[in-house]
Design a protein around this motif. Structure first.
Motif, PDB file in Angstrom:
ATOM      1  N   ILE A 154       0.872  -1.130   0.016  1.00 30.01           N
ATOM      2  CA  ILE A 154       0.085   0.026   0.011  1.00 30.01           C
ATOM      3  C   ILE A 154       0.952   1.258   0.007  1.00 30.01           C
ATOM      4  CG2 ILE A 154      -1.805   1.398   1.408  1.00 30.01           C
ATOM      5  CD1 ILE A 154      -2.674  -1.571   2.354  1.00 30.01           C
ATOM      6  N   ALA A 155       2.056   1.264   0.786  1.00 27.92           N
ATOM      7  CA  ALA A 155       3.084   2.371   0.837  1.00 27.92           C
ATOM      8  C   ALA A 155       3.558   2.593  -0.515  1.00 27.92           C
ATOM      9  CB  ALA A 155       3.822   2.196   1.786  1.00 27.92           C
ATOM     10  N   ALA A 156       3.941   1.561  -1.199  1.00 28.62           N
ATOM     11  CA  ALA A 156       4.644   1.714  -2.564  1.00 28.62           C
ATOM     12  C   ALA A 156       3.578   2.288  -3.546  1.00 28.62           C
ATOM     13  CB  ALA A 156       4.939   0.403  -3.019  1.00 28.62           C
ATOM     14  N   VAL A 157       2.454   1.743  -3.492  1.00 29.11           N
ATOM     15  CA  VAL A 157       1.524   2.593  -4.577  1.00 29.11           C
ATOM     16  C   VAL A 157       1.141   3.921  -4.086  1.00 29.11           C
ATOM     17  CG1 VAL A 157      -1.121   2.276  -5.031  1.00 29.11           C
ATOM     18  CG2 VAL A 157       0.046   0.223  -4.822  1.00 29.11           C
ATOM     19  N   ILE A 158       0.955   4.198  -2.807  1.00 34.78           N
ATOM     20  CA  ILE A 158       0.993   5.825  -2.504  1.00 34.78           C
ATOM     21  C   ILE A 158       2.052   6.492  -2.995  1.00 34.78           C
ATOM     22  CG2 ILE A 158       0.559   7.379  -0.310  1.00 34.78           C
ATOM     23  CD1 ILE A 158      -1.024   5.191   0.946  1.00 34.78           C
ATOM     24  N   VAL A 159       3.394   6.244  -2.738  1.00 35.72           N
ATOM     25  CA  VAL A 159       4.516   6.866  -3.249  1.00 35.72           C
ATOM     26  C   VAL A 159       4.390   7.100  -4.568  1.00 35.72           C
ATOM     27  CG1 VAL A 159       6.919   6.708  -3.397  1.00 35.72           C
ATOM     28  CG2 VAL A 159       5.857   5.985  -1.188  1.00 35.72           C
ATOM     29  N   HIS A 160       4.256   5.890  -5.414  1.00 36.83           N
ATOM     30  CA  HIS A 160       4.144   6.165  -6.937  1.00 36.83           C
ATOM     31  C   HIS A 160       3.132   6.996  -7.366  1.00 36.83           C
ATOM     32  CE1 HIS A 160       7.570   3.461  -7.674  1.00 36.83           C
ATOM     33  NE2 HIS A 160       7.104   2.499  -7.033  1.00 36.83           N
ATOM     34  N   GLN A 161       1.880   6.897  -6.756  1.00 38.79           N
ATOM     35  CA  GLN A 161       0.810   7.965  -7.206  1.00 38.79           C
ATOM     36  C   GLN A 161       1.184   9.142  -6.990  1.00 38.79           C
ATOM     37  OE1 GLN A 161      -1.713   5.265  -8.836  1.00 38.79           O
ATOM     38  NE2 GLN A 161      -2.563   7.111  -8.151  1.00 38.79           N
ATOM     39  N   ARG A 162       1.836   9.489  -5.627  1.00 36.73           N
ATOM     40  CA  ARG A 162       2.206  10.906  -5.608  1.00 36.73           C
ATOM     41  C   ARG A 162       3.314  11.229  -6.570  1.00 36.73           C
ATOM     42  NH1 ARG A 162       1.315  13.164   0.121  1.00 36.73           N
ATOM     43  NH2 ARG A 162       2.922  14.422  -0.741  1.00 36.73           N
ATOM     44  N   ARG A 163       3.957  10.540  -7.068  1.00 35.22           N
ATOM     45  CA  ARG A 163       4.950  11.052  -8.158  1.00 35.22           C
ATOM     46  C   ARG A 163       4.545  10.898  -9.307  1.00 35.22           C
ATOM     47  NH1 ARG A 163      10.054   7.037  -5.582  1.00 35.22           N
ATOM     48  NH2 ARG A 163      10.401   8.491  -3.938  1.00 35.22           N
ATOM     49  N   GLY A 164       3.367  10.572  -9.434  1.00 35.51           N
ATOM     50  CA  GLY A 164       2.558  10.824 -10.808  1.00 35.51           C
ATOM     51  C   GLY A 164       2.525   9.494 -11.530  1.00 35.51           C
ATOM     52  N   ILE A 165       2.991   8.535 -10.896  1.00 34.85           N
ATOM     53  CA  ILE A 165       3.140   6.990 -11.665  1.00 34.85           C
ATOM     54  C   ILE A 165       1.519   6.487 -11.433  1.00 34.85           C
ATOM     55  CG2 ILE A 165       4.140   4.842 -12.157  1.00 34.85           C
ATOM     56  CD1 ILE A 165       6.819   6.308 -11.013  1.00 34.85           C
ATOM     57  N   ARG A 166       0.623   6.332 -12.249  1.00 33.98           N
ATOM     58  CA  ARG A 166      -0.710   6.013 -11.739  1.00 33.98           C
ATOM     59  C   ARG A 166      -0.908   4.331 -11.608  1.00 33.98           C
ATOM     60  NH1 ARG A 166      -4.559   9.926 -12.822  1.00 33.98           N
ATOM     61  NH2 ARG A 166      -5.802   8.627 -14.036  1.00 33.98           N
ATOM     62  N   LEU A 167      -0.266   3.812 -10.870  1.00 30.70           N
ATOM     63  CA  LEU A 167      -0.432   2.526 -10.680  1.00 30.70           C
ATOM     64  C   LEU A 167      -1.906   2.030 -10.379  1.00 30.70           C
ATOM     65  CD1 LEU A 167       3.002   1.592  -8.637  1.00 30.70           C
ATOM     66  CD2 LEU A 167       2.465   1.428 -11.264  1.00 30.70           C
ATOM     67  N   MET A 168      -2.425   2.850  -9.380  1.00 33.38           N
ATOM     68  CA  MET A 168      -4.041   2.411  -9.002  1.00 33.38           C
ATOM     69  C   MET A 168      -4.770   2.178 -10.301  1.00 33.38           C
ATOM     70  SD  MET A 168      -4.833   2.101  -5.871  1.00 33.38           S
ATOM     71  CE  MET A 168      -6.328   2.084  -5.795  1.00 33.38           C
ATOM     72  N   GLN A 169      -4.554   2.965 -11.257  1.00 31.39           N
ATOM     73  CA  GLN A 169      -5.476   2.722 -12.428  1.00 31.39           C
ATOM     74  C   GLN A 169      -5.351   1.370 -13.179  1.00 31.39           C
ATOM     75  OE1 GLN A 169      -4.110   5.307 -11.441  1.00 31.39           O
ATOM     76  NE2 GLN A 169      -5.733   6.694 -11.164  1.00 31.39           N
ATOM     77  N   LYS A 170      -4.477   0.714 -12.945  1.00 30.61           N
ATOM     78  CA  LYS A 170      -4.198  -0.390 -13.557  1.00 30.61           C
ATOM     79  C   LYS A 170      -5.242  -1.556 -12.971  1.00 30.61           C
ATOM     80  CE  LYS A 170       0.549  -1.018 -14.819  1.00 30.61           C
ATOM     81  NZ  LYS A 170       1.573  -2.235 -14.723  1.00 30.61           N
ATOM     82  N   MET A 171      -5.781  -1.340 -11.720  1.00 32.77           N
ATOM     83  CA  MET A 171      -6.279  -2.058 -10.812  1.00 32.77           C
ATOM     84  C   MET A 171      -7.949  -1.609 -10.713  1.00 32.77           C
ATOM     85  SD  MET A 171      -5.467  -5.119  -9.847  1.00 32.77           S
ATOM     86  CE  MET A 171      -4.030  -5.966 -10.140  1.00 32.77           C
ATOM     87  N   LEU A 172      -8.205  -0.652 -11.458  1.00 33.23           N
ATOM     88  CA  LEU A 172      -9.426   0.121 -11.354  1.00 33.23           C
ATOM     89  C   LEU A 172     -10.246  -0.376 -12.368  1.00 33.23           C
ATOM     90  CD1 LEU A 172      -8.644   3.568  -9.686  1.00 33.23           C
ATOM     91  CD2 LEU A 172      -9.716   1.543  -8.480  1.00 33.23           C
TER      92      LEU A 172
END
Length: 172
Positions: A154-172
């Protein structure tokens, strides 16, 4: 294949991911509540029985998720370096291995029959004793490891999202 599907997981894998997240987070939170807080005996019994039943029913879904992870290609993530992709893959496989350890040790540590929502009964695989105690120890340590891995994920996803790497969108 359209562009969106190139960067997202398929609907089945996304659904299995969120089912896994719900079951695993529920089991972690309630399991640690049972271990570290004083709850009424009725709540302890209900949570214990519900968690065992829920995770037994989760096993086939997890095995399907693991199978799909082995046979389907991951969607592209162009923003990550090869090293980052390798670390992410290692992290995911460590989570899969730990979930598998939690599930197997949970079944193997059972010392009495378990009713699965009154639909079926699962008898213990081993007689109560040294073997079930060893699986219980493995279960508790693997649950603690899984909790740490989930927090890291969860922390890695948050860090990447904050850096503009939209990893969450892969799972939405």
């Amino acid at each position: 294949m359209d562009q969106l599907h190139k960067y997202r997981y398929c609907r089945v894998r996304r659904s299995l991911h969120w089912l896994s997240a719900l079951v695993i987070i529920w089991a972690i939170v309630t399991g640690f509540s049972l271990a570290f807080f004083s709850l009424s005996p009725a709540v302890e019994r209900w949570l214990g029985h519900f968690n065992v039943t829920l995770t037994l029913l989760f096993i086939p879904f997890f095995l399907l998720r693991l199978t799909l992870a082995c046979i389907q290609k991951k969607p592209e993530t162009l923003e990550l370096s090869r090293r980052q992709l390798w670390l992410a893959a290692c992290g995911h496989w460590l989570i899969y291995a730990t979930v598998l350890t939690v599930l197997v040790s949970g079944v193997c540590m059972m010392e009495r029959p378990v009713s699965v929502f009154a639909l079926a009964q699962l008898d213990p695989l081993f007689k109560a004793g040294e073997v079930t105690r060893a699986f219980s120890v493995a279960h508790h340590y693997s649950c603690a490891l899984l909790a740490l891995l989930v927090l890291g994920h969860i922390a890695a996803v948050i860090v990447h999202q904050r850096r503009g790497i939209r990893l969450m969108q892969k799972m939405l």
